[in-house]
Design a protein around this motif. Structure first.
Motif, PDB file in Angstrom:
ATOM      1  N   GLU A  44       0.813  -1.219   0.000  1.00 36.86           N
ATOM      2  CA  GLU A  44       0.000   0.000   0.000  1.00 36.86           C
ATOM      3  C   GLU A  44       0.845   1.268   0.000  1.00 36.86           C
ATOM      4  N   SER A  45       2.059   1.191   0.556  1.00 35.52           N
ATOM      5  CA  SER A  45       2.926   2.369   0.612  1.00 35.52           C
ATOM      6  C   SER A  45       4.158   2.239  -0.280  1.00 35.52           C
ATOM      7  N   GLY A  46       4.480   1.005  -0.701  1.00 35.13           N
ATOM      8  CA  GLY A  46       5.713   0.799  -1.452  1.00 35.13           C
ATOM      9  C   GLY A  46       6.948   0.895  -0.582  1.00 35.13           C
ATOM     10  N   LEU A  47       6.762   0.820   0.733  1.00 34.20           N
ATOM     11  CA  LEU A  47       7.857   0.930   1.692  1.00 34.20           C
ATOM     12  C   LEU A  47       7.942  -0.356   2.518  1.00 34.20           C
ATOM     13  N   TYR A  48       8.939  -0.410   3.390  1.00 30.78           N
ATOM     14  CA  TYR A  48       9.128  -1.559   4.275  1.00 30.78           C
ATOM     15  C   TYR A  48       8.847  -1.155   5.723  1.00 30.78           C
ATOM     16  N   ASP A  49       8.351  -2.106   6.500  1.00 32.96           N
ATOM     17  CA  ASP A  49       8.436  -1.965   7.941  1.00 32.96           C
ATOM     18  C   ASP A  49       9.501  -2.943   8.442  1.00 32.96           C
ATOM     19  N   TYR A  50       9.966  -2.741   9.661  1.00 33.56           N
ATOM     20  CA  TYR A  50      11.152  -3.435  10.134  1.00 33.56           C
ATOM     21  C   TYR A  50      10.939  -4.007  11.535  1.00 33.56           C
ATOM     22  N   LYS A  51      11.598  -5.134  11.784  1.00 38.57           N
ATOM     23  CA  LYS A  51      11.754  -5.663  13.131  1.00 38.57           C
ATOM     24  C   LYS A  51      13.247  -5.818  13.391  1.00 38.57           C
ATOM     25  N   ILE A  52      13.665  -5.401  14.574  1.00 36.71           N
ATOM     26  CA  ILE A  52      15.087  -5.356  14.889  1.00 36.71           C
ATOM     27  C   ILE A  52      15.331  -5.986  16.252  1.00 36.71           C
ATOM     28  N   LEU A  53      16.304  -6.863  16.327  1.00 36.58           N
ATOM     29  CA  LEU A  53      16.797  -7.385  17.601  1.00 36.58           C
ATOM     30  C   LEU A  53      18.201  -6.843  17.823  1.00 36.58           C
ATOM     31  N   GLY A  54      18.450  -6.330  19.015  1.00 37.81           N
ATOM     32  CA  GLY A  54      19.758  -5.760  19.290  1.00 37.81           C
ATOM     33  C   GLY A  54      20.239  -6.074  20.687  1.00 37.81           C
ATOM     34  N   ASP A  55      21.527  -5.857  20.899  1.00 34.25           N
ATOM     35  CA  ASP A  55      22.147  -6.051  22.209  1.00 34.25           C
ATOM     36  C   ASP A  55      23.100  -4.906  22.494  1.00 34.25           C
ATOM     37  N   LEU A  56      23.002  -4.371  23.694  1.00 33.45           N
ATOM     38  CA  LEU A  56      23.979  -3.415  24.227  1.00 33.45           C
ATOM     39  C   LEU A  56      24.617  -4.123  25.417  1.00 33.45           C
ATOM     40  N   VAL A  57      25.752  -4.727  25.196  1.00 35.78           N
ATOM     41  CA  VAL A  57      26.225  -5.740  26.144  1.00 35.78           C
ATOM     42  C   VAL A  57      26.795  -5.177  27.435  1.00 35.78           C
ATOM     43  N   ASP A  58      27.050  -3.864  27.476  1.00 38.70           N
ATOM     44  CA  ASP A  58      27.637  -3.305  28.712  1.00 38.70           C
ATOM     45  C   ASP A  58      26.830  -2.143  29.264  1.00 38.70           C
TER      46      ASP A  58
END
Length: 215
Positions: A44-58
């Motif tokens: 419908e928009s021609g765009l992407y949505d995103y899912k992100i997994l991240g770590d900030l280890v300290d």
């Protein structure tokens, strides 16, 4: 503002991410920061949505939460922020955000609401922040700035059981205007890891920032 189901879904997805209709996009590993990004094409928009997994280890989870919610501090460490202020209209509290875009593109700005809730997921304290576009009559669009009317972000923080923080994010916005696809892809690939690296640095300097405020 937001439903219980929205918060609980985000709180649980940090340990059980659902990517059945997403494709793997990219991953990165830097100094004490890692992230993995998935995306989904939205016809419908021609765009992407995103899912992100991240770590900030300290970086402890409480510090991540405090830094992310501190708008005044964000203006100090995030070079993409041109303006970031709270507003209240008709009993609704929200945030106005003006984002610096590289020349020759116009800046984008947002008016949005956000809410933070905290949970205990399998015995682990978990923080969820949801933000979504919200039109505000008292903050009209500015000349030369593109108003983003479709913005949706969910961010979850949870302890990694050591000294660091795990993060899950769902993100979509439609920046409007004529932005080349290659630039959107580049921003997605580099922007999230860059933001996490900058946020880690901001977290590590947060205590010093607060001390200076008191003096």
């Amino acid at each position: 503002m937001f439903t219980d189901d929205e918060f609980l879904k985000a709180a649980n997805e940090i340990n059980n991410i659902t990517v059945d209709d997403f494709e793997f996009f990219t991953e990165s590993a830097g100094d004490k920061v890692t992230c993995k990004i998935y995306r989904r094409y939205k016809e419908e928009s021609g765009l992407y949505d995103y899912k992100i997994l991240g770590d900030l280890v300290d970086v402890p989870t409480d510090t991540c939460k405090a830094v992310y919610m501190d708008l005044d501090y964000r203006k100090k460490w995030d070079s993409y922020v041109k303006a970031l202020e709270e507003f209240e209209e008709s009993g609704v509290k929200g945030i106005y955000w003006n984002v610096n875009y590289p020349f020759p593109m116009s800046n984008r700005d947002y008016t949005y609401i956000r809410e933070l809730r905290e949970f205990d997921i399998n015995g682990i304290p978990t923080t969820v922040v949801i933000a979504r576009s919200h039109p505000v009559a008292s903050i009209p669009a500015k000349s030369g700035v593109v108003r983003v009317a479709d913005y949706n972000q969910t961010l979850t923080f949870q302890s990694d059981g050591k000294q660091g923080t795990k993060a899950f994010m769902y993100y979509f916005d439609n920046p409007g205007g004529m932005i080349p696809t290659w630039l959107i892809n580049w921003a997605a690939k580099t922007g999230v890891p860059s933001f996490m690296t900058s946020m880690r640095k901001a977290c590590l300097g947060y205590e010093d920032y607060k001390k200076k405020l008191k003096n």
